[in-house]
Design an enzyme around this catalytic site. Structure first.
Site, PDB file in Angstrom:
ATOM      1  N   SER A 142       0.931  -1.058   0.126  1.00 25.02           N
ATOM      2  CA  SER A 142       0.115   0.081  -0.100  1.00 25.02           C
ATOM      3  C   SER A 142       0.900   1.314  -0.010  1.00 25.02           C
ATOM      4  CB  SER A 142      -1.096  -0.093   1.150  1.00 25.02           C
ATOM      5  OG  SER A 142      -2.037   0.952   1.036  1.00 25.02           O
ATOM      6  N   GLU A 246      -2.372  -2.279  -7.770  1.00 19.91           N
ATOM      7  CA  GLU A 246      -3.352  -2.612  -7.228  1.00 19.91           C
ATOM      8  C   GLU A 246      -3.802  -1.413  -6.451  1.00 19.91           C
ATOM      9  OE1 GLU A 246      -3.761  -2.701  -3.387  1.00 19.91           O
ATOM     10  OE2 GLU A 246      -1.693  -1.510  -3.553  1.00 19.91           O
ATOM     11  N   HIS A 316      -5.102  -5.061  -1.605  1.00 16.18           N
ATOM     12  CA  HIS A 316      -5.837  -5.200  -0.002  1.00 16.18           C
ATOM     13  C   HIS A 316      -6.805  -6.346   0.299  1.00 16.18           C
ATOM     14  CE1 HIS A 316      -4.092  -1.055  -0.594  1.00 16.18           C
ATOM     15  NE2 HIS A 316      -4.340  -0.954   0.819  1.00 16.18           N
TER      16      HIS A 316
END
Length: 346
Positions: A142, A246, A316
């Site tokens: 992330s 992502e 995630h």
């Protein structure tokens, strides 16, 4: 995640840090691939918070217990539990913990306790020469994408896109961690499918966008964070690379805008392969209308005519691949596989 609020503040950075302009950023070293040293059970790992603050103090306990259960001794960053607004301490404090863990010979690997936002703020404060002299694994995803990108761009070091210290350490993630770090397997990453009595397998299905295979250095991470550092000295060289991305909580029109950035900055025209992971909570919202995520990917990826697929177990999600960022891999867009071509440790 407070990612969007952070990104809106990026334009203020030059005013906030007048002494930390790109003109004074560390010059890139020889960015040939640099392998981290291998780790084993019994080693000491450093736990740091380079991004957002941890709101629930039990998360510190969970992270330490998880790393100990994996077989490590744990050294807590001096500023791990600090708070400065939504951040885990000031930029100087968070950078100091990262630099100290790389400099400390006792520490053999570094794990981020969480993501959120703020890692990009510390990039000019990182001691990249020190990292190059003391290569060791760094794990997170992330917002930690900023660290993966910057460290690879500046040193060539392979880092690892995977679970956070306080994240989910289910049996899949633990088994994969042991294969990657302890057994040093030459991994092939392929989606797993939970048992179901449905006639058709649905969970974790990949979609082939363009058939074929490709080889290259695998680079990328969170799309929002990646595009936010575009044009800086901390953005990797994507020439002949395999790009993986992502994201979470982004409307398709925002994904479209970020994919446009990757097109305009030349990234998409340089890569040899493309892998889209999971985009959690990225469905079209209300209003006049919206492109779908499928349409966005088709618009930007199909014209490239390179091997590409979506749906990889990256992002995630509870069970996720631990990918060595910067390693040489082979991808198969029809099978939905990513295979390491060489060792990722010294």
């Amino acid at each position: 995640m407070q990612k969007r609020a952070f990104l809106k503040s990026l334009g203020l950075l030059s005013a906030s840090f007048p002494l930390l302009s790109f003109d004074t950023a560390h010059a890139a070293f020889d960015a040939k691939t640099l392998l981290p040293k291998a780790i084993k059970k019994g080693d000491t790992v450093g736990l740091i918070a380079p991004s957002a603050a941890v709101a629930d103090r039990m998360q510190f306990t969970f992270a330490q217990e998880a790393l100990e259960a994996l077989g490590f001794k744990v050294k807590l960053g001096e500023n791990l539990k600090n708070r400065y607004g939504h951040l885990a301490g000031t930029d100087a404090e968070r950078a100091a913990d990262l630099n100290e863990m790389f400099a400390n010979n006792e520490v053999k690997a570094i794990v981020s306790i969480r993501g959120g936002s703020g890692a990009a703020r510390i990039l000019p404060l990182i001691d990249y020469k020190n990292i190059a002299k003391n290569p060791k694994p760094l794990l997170g995803y992330s917002d930690i994408t900023a660290l993966h990108c910057a460290i690879h761009a500046q040193t060539g070091l392979i880092t690892f896109h995977g679970p956070m210290g306080s994240g989910g350490w289910n049996s899949f993630n633990v088994a994969q961690f042991e294969k990657v770090f302890f057994d040093q397997e030459k991994m092939t990453y392929e989606n797993i499918h939970p048992e179901s009595d449905d006639l058709v397998v649905k969970p974790n299905r990949i979609q082939t966008l363009t058939s074929g295979t490709a080889e290259g250095k695998i680079l990328g991470g969170n799309l929002t964070v990646l595009t936010a550092i575009s044009g800086s000295p901390y953005y990797p060289d994507f020439k002949d690379a395999i790009l993986f991305i992502e994201d979470i909580g982004e409307d398709p029109y925002k994904i479209d805008r970020m994919m446009s950035t990757l097109k305009l900055n030349g990234t998409l025209d340089q890569i040899k392969g493309f892998i889209f992971g999971q985009c959690s909570d990225c469905e079209p919202g209300g209003g006049y209308g919206s492109l779908t995520l499928d349409q966005v990917l088709d618009d930007y990826i199909l014209p490239l005519n390179i091997p590409a697929y979506s749906g990889a177990m990256i992002g995630h999600i509870s069970k996720q691949f631990i990918l060595p960022v910067g390693a040489k891999v082979a991808m198969d867009a029809d099978k939905g596989t990513i295979s390491l071509l060489s060792s990722v440790f010294q």
